[in-house]
Design a protein around this motif. Structure first.
Motif, PDB file in Angstrom:
ATOM      1  N   ARG A  24       8.949  28.638 -12.515  1.00 42.00           N
ATOM      2  CA  ARG A  24       7.738  29.432 -12.715  1.00 42.00           C
ATOM      3  C   ARG A  24       7.193  29.229 -14.126  1.00 42.00           C
ATOM      4  NH1 ARG A  24       3.077  30.661 -11.296  1.00 42.00           N
ATOM      5  NH2 ARG A  24       2.386  32.777 -11.649  1.00 42.00           N
ATOM      6  N   LYS A  25       8.081  29.139 -15.097  1.00 41.23           N
ATOM      7  CA  LYS A  25       7.640  28.889 -16.474  1.00 41.23           C
ATOM      8  C   LYS A  25       6.929  27.536 -16.576  1.00 41.23           C
ATOM      9  CE  LYS A  25      10.134  30.222 -20.056  1.00 41.23           C
ATOM     10  NZ  LYS A  25      11.261  30.500 -20.981  1.00 41.23           N
ATOM     11  N   SER A  31      -0.659  25.470 -16.290  1.00 38.77           N
ATOM     12  CA  SER A  31      -1.925  26.206 -16.347  1.00 38.77           C
ATOM     13  C   SER A  31      -2.327  26.471 -17.794  1.00 38.77           C
ATOM     14  CB  SER A  31      -1.810  27.538 -15.611  1.00 38.77           C
ATOM     15  OG  SER A  31      -1.573  27.322 -14.253  1.00 38.77           O
ATOM     16  N   ALA A  32      -1.356  26.805 -18.608  1.00 41.90           N
ATOM     17  CA  ALA A  32      -1.629  27.074 -20.020  1.00 41.90           C
ATOM     18  C   ALA A  32      -2.162  25.832 -20.713  1.00 41.90           C
ATOM     19  CB  ALA A  32      -0.366  27.566 -20.720  1.00 41.90           C
ATOM     20  N   LYS A  37      -6.078  22.843 -23.675  1.00 44.85           N
ATOM     21  CA  LYS A  37      -6.868  21.618 -23.808  1.00 44.85           C
ATOM     22  C   LYS A  37      -8.337  21.958 -24.008  1.00 44.85           C
ATOM     23  CE  LYS A  37      -6.033  18.992 -20.235  1.00 44.85           C
ATOM     24  NZ  LYS A  37      -5.573  18.095 -19.159  1.00 44.85           N
ATOM     25  N   LEU A  38      -8.798  23.003 -23.335  1.00 43.99           N
ATOM     26  CA  LEU A  38     -10.199  23.393 -23.454  1.00 43.99           C
ATOM     27  C   LEU A  38     -10.515  24.019 -24.807  1.00 43.99           C
ATOM     28  CD1 LEU A  38     -10.905  25.030 -19.978  1.00 43.99           C
ATOM     29  CD2 LEU A  38     -11.903  22.923 -20.868  1.00 43.99           C
ATOM     30  N   TYR A  39      -9.650  24.936 -25.245  1.00 43.42           N
ATOM     31  CA  TYR A  39      -9.974  25.754 -26.411  1.00 43.42           C
ATOM     32  C   TYR A  39      -9.179  25.438 -27.673  1.00 43.42           C
ATOM     33  CZ  TYR A  39     -11.783  28.532 -22.523  1.00 43.42           C
ATOM     34  OH  TYR A  39     -12.426  28.942 -21.386  1.00 43.42           O
ATOM     35  N   GLY A  40      -8.047  24.732 -27.558  1.00 36.98           N
ATOM     36  CA  GLY A  40      -7.184  24.505 -28.711  1.00 36.98           C
ATOM     37  C   GLY A  40      -6.323  25.728 -28.973  1.00 36.98           C
ATOM     38  N   TYR A  41      -5.356  25.572 -29.836  1.00 41.03           N
ATOM     39  CA  TYR A  41      -4.402  26.644 -30.117  1.00 41.03           C
ATOM     40  C   TYR A  41      -5.085  27.889 -30.670  1.00 41.03           C
ATOM     41  CZ  TYR A  41      -0.993  29.374 -32.654  1.00 41.03           C
ATOM     42  OH  TYR A  41      -0.255  30.413 -33.136  1.00 41.03           O
ATOM     43  N   ALA A  42      -5.880  27.710 -31.709  1.00 41.75           N
ATOM     44  CA  ALA A  42      -6.434  28.858 -32.428  1.00 41.75           C
ATOM     45  C   ALA A  42      -7.389  29.690 -31.566  1.00 41.75           C
ATOM     46  CB  ALA A  42      -7.150  28.390 -33.692  1.00 41.75           C
ATOM     47  N   ARG A  43      -8.125  29.036 -30.685  1.00 47.06           N
ATOM     48  CA  ARG A  43      -9.140  29.760 -29.913  1.00 47.06           C
ATOM     49  C   ARG A  43      -8.659  30.211 -28.538  1.00 47.06           C
ATOM     50  NH1 ARG A  43     -14.209  25.895 -30.378  1.00 47.06           N
ATOM     51  NH2 ARG A  43     -12.947  25.032 -28.722  1.00 47.06           N
ATOM     52  N   GLN A  52      -6.380  31.518 -16.437  1.00 51.65           N
ATOM     53  CA  GLN A  52      -6.210  30.151 -15.950  1.00 51.65           C
ATOM     54  C   GLN A  52      -5.031  30.058 -14.977  1.00 51.65           C
ATOM     55  OE1 GLN A  52      -8.454  27.985 -17.397  1.00 51.65           O
ATOM     56  NE2 GLN A  52      -7.826  26.183 -16.269  1.00 51.65           N
ATOM     57  N   SER A  53      -4.000  30.874 -15.215  1.00 46.76           N
ATOM     58  CA  SER A  53      -2.794  30.862 -14.387  1.00 46.76           C
ATOM     59  C   SER A  53      -2.928  31.770 -13.168  1.00 46.76           C
ATOM     60  CB  SER A  53      -1.583  31.338 -15.197  1.00 46.76           C
ATOM     61  OG  SER A  53      -1.432  30.584 -16.360  1.00 46.76           O
ATOM     62  N   GLU A  54      -4.043  32.492 -13.084  1.00 47.64           N
ATOM     63  CA  GLU A  54      -4.271  33.459 -12.018  1.00 47.64           C
ATOM     64  C   GLU A  54      -3.137  34.469 -11.920  1.00 47.64           C
ATOM     65  OE1 GLU A  54      -5.158  31.276  -8.440  1.00 47.64           O
ATOM     66  OE2 GLU A  54      -7.030  30.502  -9.279  1.00 47.64           O
TER      67      GLU A  54
END
Length: 197
Positions: A24-25, A31-32, A37-43, A52-54
């Motif tokens: 599960r992890k 999903s994480a 990838k979309l927002y980067g770590y900081a955002r 994203q993981s529902e």
């Protein structure tokens, strides 16, 4: 039923539960990674990842204490797969020049196909300069990346120097790629081969 049978069943149940939790992890990490990838770590927030993981934010906290723990898990998982992929690219090759070419081509291909994931690695590595929580995983992954140099170098110092040269060239090519100025695969391979010496 004797005590040994009962003990064995309890151990099996415990192992099965641990396996399910780990699976599960891994699913959550995939999903994480999409959110990161979309927002980067900081955002990226845990809410973004939960969405994203529902799954609910509370459920996410059941598996990971905080965003840092989740990011560390994701990067550790990704970089292990990356090292296996690069190592597999030279399997069965004995000629040193062909090994270097195959190795550098595999590195260049990952810049083209997995730039966002590599960006996460550099993100966490930079974060380690400010947050001690990231230092152990960065050390662990860098050790793995140094050992990934085995097909090209055998002595420890040579592997470290080779890793440093590759890292500089790789990061530069990655920066070009993520900023919309990607180089062709052949050109990236040649740059990486030049870094290898």
């Amino acid at each position: 039923m004797n005590d040994m049978t009962q003990t064995g069943r309890l151990a099996d149940r415990k192992a099965n539960k641990a396996r399910k939790r780990e699976n599960r992890k891994r699913e959550i990490a995939q999903s994480a990674i999409s959110a990161l990838k979309l927002y980067g770590y900081a955002r990226t927030t845990l809410r973004d990842i939960a969405s994203q993981s529902e799954m609910s934010l509370g459920s996410l906290h059941y598996y990971f204490e905080d965003k840092d723990e989740l990011l560390i898990y994701c990067v550790r998982q990704y970089k292990s797969e990356f090292a296996r992929t690069i190592s597999a690219s030279v399997r069965g090759i004995s000629n040193p020049d062909r090994i270097k070419t195959a190795f550098c081509t595999a590195l260049a291909e990952t810049i083209s196909t997995e730039a966002e994931l590599h960006r996460l690695w550099y993100d966490i590595r930079n974060q380690a300069l400010f947050d001690q929580a990231f230092v152990p995983v960065v050390d662990e992954i860098e050790e793995q990346l140094i050992e990934m140099m085995n097909p090209i170098a055998s002595e420890r110092k040579a592997k470290e120097l080779l890793y440093l040269r590759f890292d500089g060239a790789f990061r530069y090519l990655l920066q070009l790629s993520v900023s919309g100025r990607p180089r062709e695969l052949e050109e990236m391979t040649e740059v990486l081969k030049a870094a290898a010496g």
